[in-house]
Design a protein around this motif. Structure first.
Motif, mmCIF file in Angstrom:
data_model
loop_
_atom_site.group_PDB
_atom_site.id
_atom_site.type_symbol
_atom_site.label_atom_id
_atom_site.label_comp_id
_atom_site.label_asym_id
_atom_site.label_seq_id
_atom_site.Cartn_x
_atom_site.Cartn_y
_atom_site.Cartn_z
ATOM 1 N N ARG A 1 -18.508 -9.885 24.640
ATOM 2 C CA ARG A 1 -17.585 -9.783 23.513
ATOM 3 C C ARG A 1 -17.220 -11.162 22.963
ATOM 4 N NH1 ARG A 1 -13.419 -4.872 25.359
ATOM 5 N NH2 ARG A 1 -14.989 -3.205 25.176
ATOM 6 N N LEU A 2 -17.013 -12.125 23.854
ATOM 7 C CA LEU A 2 -16.606 -13.451 23.401
ATOM 8 C C LEU A 2 -17.741 -14.190 22.686
ATOM 9 C CD1 LEU A 2 -14.427 -14.443 26.467
ATOM 10 C CD2 LEU A 2 -13.629 -14.164 24.118
ATOM 11 N N GLN A 3 -18.969 -13.984 23.133
ATOM 12 C CA GLN A 3 -20.099 -14.607 22.433
ATOM 13 C C GLN A 3 -20.257 -14.034 21.029
ATOM 14 O OE1 GLN A 3 -22.981 -13.985 25.630
ATOM 15 N NE2 GLN A 3 -23.232 -16.198 25.830
ATOM 16 N N HIS A 4 -19.860 -12.763 20.865
ATOM 17 C CA HIS A 4 -19.886 -12.158 19.533
ATOM 18 C C HIS A 4 -18.766 -12.726 18.656
ATOM 19 C CE1 HIS A 4 -20.475 -9.122 16.434
ATOM 20 N NE2 HIS A 4 -19.179 -8.847 16.488
ATOM 21 N N GLN A 5 -17.586 -12.965 19.259
ATOM 22 C CA GLN A 5 -16.439 -13.464 18.495
ATOM 23 C C GLN A 5 -16.507 -14.963 18.218
ATOM 24 O OE1 GLN A 5 -12.451 -11.997 19.804
ATOM 25 N NE2 GLN A 5 -13.592 -10.789 21.285
ATOM 26 N N VAL A 6 -17.179 -15.703 19.110
ATOM 27 C CA VAL A 6 -17.209 -17.167 18.993
ATOM 28 C C VAL A 6 -18.662 -17.621 18.838
ATOM 29 C CG1 VAL A 6 -16.524 -19.352 20.046
ATOM 30 C CG2 VAL A 6 -15.175 -17.284 20.487
ATOM 31 N N PRO A 7 -19.152 -17.742 17.620
ATOM 32 C CA PRO A 7 -20.538 -18.191 17.419
ATOM 33 C C PRO A 7 -20.770 -19.562 18.073
ATOM 34 C CG PRO A 7 -19.607 -17.367 15.372
ATOM 35 C CD PRO A 7 -18.471 -17.456 16.352
ATOM 36 N N GLY B 1 -11.056 -5.320 28.124
ATOM 37 C CA GLY B 1 -10.410 -4.017 28.047
ATOM 38 C C GLY B 1 -10.060 -3.437 29.398
ATOM 39 N N GLN B 2 -10.195 -4.223 30.461
ATOM 40 C CA GLN B 2 -9.850 -3.762 31.794
ATOM 41 C C GLN B 2 -8.334 -3.600 31.934
ATOM 42 O OE1 GLN B 2 -12.089 -2.913 33.985
ATOM 43 N NE2 GLN B 2 -10.814 -2.518 35.788
ATOM 44 N N GLN B 3 -7.596 -4.466 31.262
ATOM 45 C CA GLN B 3 -6.150 -4.338 31.164
ATOM 46 C C GLN B 3 -5.777 -4.361 29.685
ATOM 47 O OE1 GLN B 3 -3.619 -6.721 33.751
ATOM 48 N NE2 GLN B 3 -5.358 -7.225 35.064
ATOM 49 N N ILE B 4 -4.708 -3.653 29.346
ATOM 50 C CA ILE B 4 -4.275 -3.566 27.954
ATOM 51 C C ILE B 4 -3.024 -4.423 27.784
ATOM 52 C CG2 ILE B 4 -3.583 -2.062 26.059
ATOM 53 C CD1 ILE B 4 -6.443 -1.630 27.102
ATOM 54 N N ARG B 5 -3.102 -5.391 26.872
ATOM 55 C CA ARG B 5 -1.953 -6.245 26.620
ATOM 56 C C ARG B 5 -0.956 -5.536 25.707
ATOM 57 N NH1 ARG B 5 -1.876 -12.418 24.171
ATOM 58 N NH2 ARG B 5 0.182 -12.951 24.994
ATOM 59 N N ALA B 6 0.297 -5.928 25.822
ATOM 60 C CA ALA B 6 1.344 -5.349 24.970
ATOM 61 C C ALA B 6 1.022 -5.588 23.497
ATOM 62 C CB ALA B 6 2.691 -5.966 25.310
ATOM 63 N N PRO B 7 1.370 -4.628 22.616
ATOM 64 C CA PRO B 7 1.160 -4.835 21.170
ATOM 65 C C PRO B 7 1.911 -6.071 20.680
ATOM 66 C CG PRO B 7 1.747 -2.548 21.656
ATOM 67 C CD PRO B 7 1.961 -3.318 22.921
ATOM 68 N N PHE C 1 -6.258 -18.685 33.692
ATOM 69 C CA PHE C 1 -5.735 -17.789 32.655
ATOM 70 C C PHE C 1 -5.445 -16.380 33.172
ATOM 71 C CE2 PHE C 1 -7.665 -20.261 28.827
ATOM 72 C CZ PHE C 1 -6.643 -21.189 28.937
ATOM 73 N N GLY C 2 -5.359 -16.198 34.476
ATOM 74 C CA GLY C 2 -4.960 -14.905 35.014
ATOM 75 C C GLY C 2 -5.795 -13.752 34.498
ATOM 76 N N ALA C 3 -5.122 -12.830 33.803
ATOM 77 C CA ALA C 3 -5.800 -11.623 33.315
ATOM 78 C C ALA C 3 -6.439 -11.813 31.943
ATOM 79 C CB ALA C 3 -4.805 -10.467 33.255
ATOM 80 N N GLY C 4 -6.583 -13.047 31.477
ATOM 81 C CA GLY C 4 -7.115 -13.275 30.131
ATOM 82 C C GLY C 4 -8.454 -12.611 29.879
ATOM 83 N N LEU C 5 -9.378 -12.758 30.819
ATOM 84 C CA LEU C 5 -10.698 -12.149 30.636
ATOM 85 C C LEU C 5 -10.633 -10.635 30.791
ATOM 86 C CD1 LEU C 5 -12.962 -14.739 32.524
ATOM 87 C CD2 LEU C 5 -12.624 -14.481 30.055
ATOM 88 N N ASP C 6 -9.715 -10.142 31.626
ATOM 89 C CA ASP C 6 -9.544 -8.691 31.761
ATOM 90 C C ASP C 6 -9.047 -8.080 30.456
ATOM 91 O OD1 ASP C 6 -9.628 -7.894 34.948
ATOM 92 O OD2 ASP C 6 -9.000 -9.957 34.617
ATOM 93 N N GLN D 1 -18.336 -6.828 36.487
ATOM 94 C CA GLN D 1 -18.334 -5.975 35.300
ATOM 95 C C GLN D 1 -17.460 -6.570 34.201
ATOM 96 O OE1 GLN D 1 -17.658 -4.970 38.431
ATOM 97 N NE2 GLN D 1 -19.499 -3.761 38.913
ATOM 98 N N VAL D 2 -16.276 -7.039 34.589
ATOM 99 C CA VAL D 2 -15.364 -7.634 33.613
ATOM 100 C C VAL D 2 -15.971 -8.903 33.019
ATOM 101 C CG1 VAL D 2 -13.179 -8.893 33.389
ATOM 102 C CG2 VAL D 2 -13.230 -6.660 34.499
ATOM 103 N N LEU D 3 -16.538 -9.755 33.867
ATOM 104 C CA LEU D 3 -17.112 -11.002 33.384
ATOM 105 C C LEU D 3 -18.262 -10.743 32.412
ATOM 106 C CD1 LEU D 3 -17.169 -13.242 36.594
ATOM 107 C CD2 LEU D 3 -15.411 -13.085 34.826
ATOM 108 N N GLY D 4 -19.098 -9.779 32.741
ATOM 109 C CA GLY D 4 -20.227 -9.466 31.870
ATOM 110 C C GLY D 4 -19.776 -8.962 30.510
#
Length: 250
Positions: A120-126, A199-205, A190-195, A112-115
């Protein structure tokens, strides 16, 4: 900056984000792969405890500083490096891959996370071309026949860059293992980078990261799991600071 153990010396050989992106781009253009590790205090704790992990880390092609304490230690040693968290490196690295027309694989986390991350990344990175994704089961052995099959499958898909989203020490072990089997592919742990992307994990502001308090943000999000880890990290800091001072004198 070096971290010295009885049987290995681990060296941060990429001083900043610009340097590591330039090196990765040059390697991809030359048809050469790599394995990239992002060292932090938790990794140092594990390195002190495990000879096998030290061997895996010593096999990494590229090592950057992921954590403000590592940056502070490097300054104390007189060999300063910049902070290069894997989460901050992910997007610039994928933009490089898209610009160089290098197909990408994602490995780890969950389907689910990978999908969602891929979408999202294909939208951000043409131009980003994600050709293969897979999530290993619980208890995955990073040097098993299953790991071998995963590398063969990403090779068959034409991947040149693999983003690994596993926990330490498995992600570094898989990166080293994969690079041995497929020397044309770049493996990045990259550990939790894809998470974070999914949005599976929320990074600090950003303001929390700016004051070097991301560790506290994470600890408060999962105190039972993370507070003992950070206590172990704090316990090794005095010894690491003394070693950094010895490096400075040398």
């Amino acid at each position: 900056m070096q971290f010295r153990f009885s049987d290995q010396t681990i060296t941060i050989n990429m001083p900043d984000q610009a340097a590591v992106l330039a090196e990765i781009t040059a390697r991809l253009r030359a048809g050469r792969g790599f394995s990239l590790a992002t060292i932090n205090l938790d990794h140092l704790v594990k390195l002190r405890r495990s000879a096998a992990y030290r061997q895996v880390y010593a096999a990494q092609s590229l090592i950057v500083a992921d954590g403000n304490p590592i940056v502070w230690l490097s300054k104390l040693a007189g060999k300063p490096v910049s902070l290069v968290p894997g989460s901050d490196l992910l997007l610039p690295l994928l933009r490089c891959a898209a610009a160089e027309a290098m197909p990408v694989a994602f490995f780890g986390s969950s389907p689910q996370v990978l999908g969602l991350a891929a979408k999202r990344l294909q939208h951000q990175v043409p131009g980003l071309n994600i050709v293969w994704t897979a999530a290993p089961p619980m208890g995955f052995d990073p040097t098993s026949p299953e790991a071998h099959r995963a590398v063969q499958q990403m090779q068959a898909a034409g991947a040149r860059l693999c983003i690994i989203s596993l926990t330490a020490p498995r992600q570094e072990a898989f990166a080293a293992f994969g690079h041995d089997l497929a020397p044309e592919i770049g493996f990045c742990g990259f550990g939790a980078g894809l998470d974070f992307v999914a949005g599976q994990q929320i990074r600090a502001p950003k303001w929390v990261r700016a004051i070097a308090m991301e560790w506290l943000w994470r600890a408060l999000s999962a105190p039972r799991r993370l507070l003992p880890r950070y206590a172990s990290c704090a316990a090794i800091l005095p010894g690491q600071a003394l070693d950094a001072l010895r490096q400075r004198r040398q």
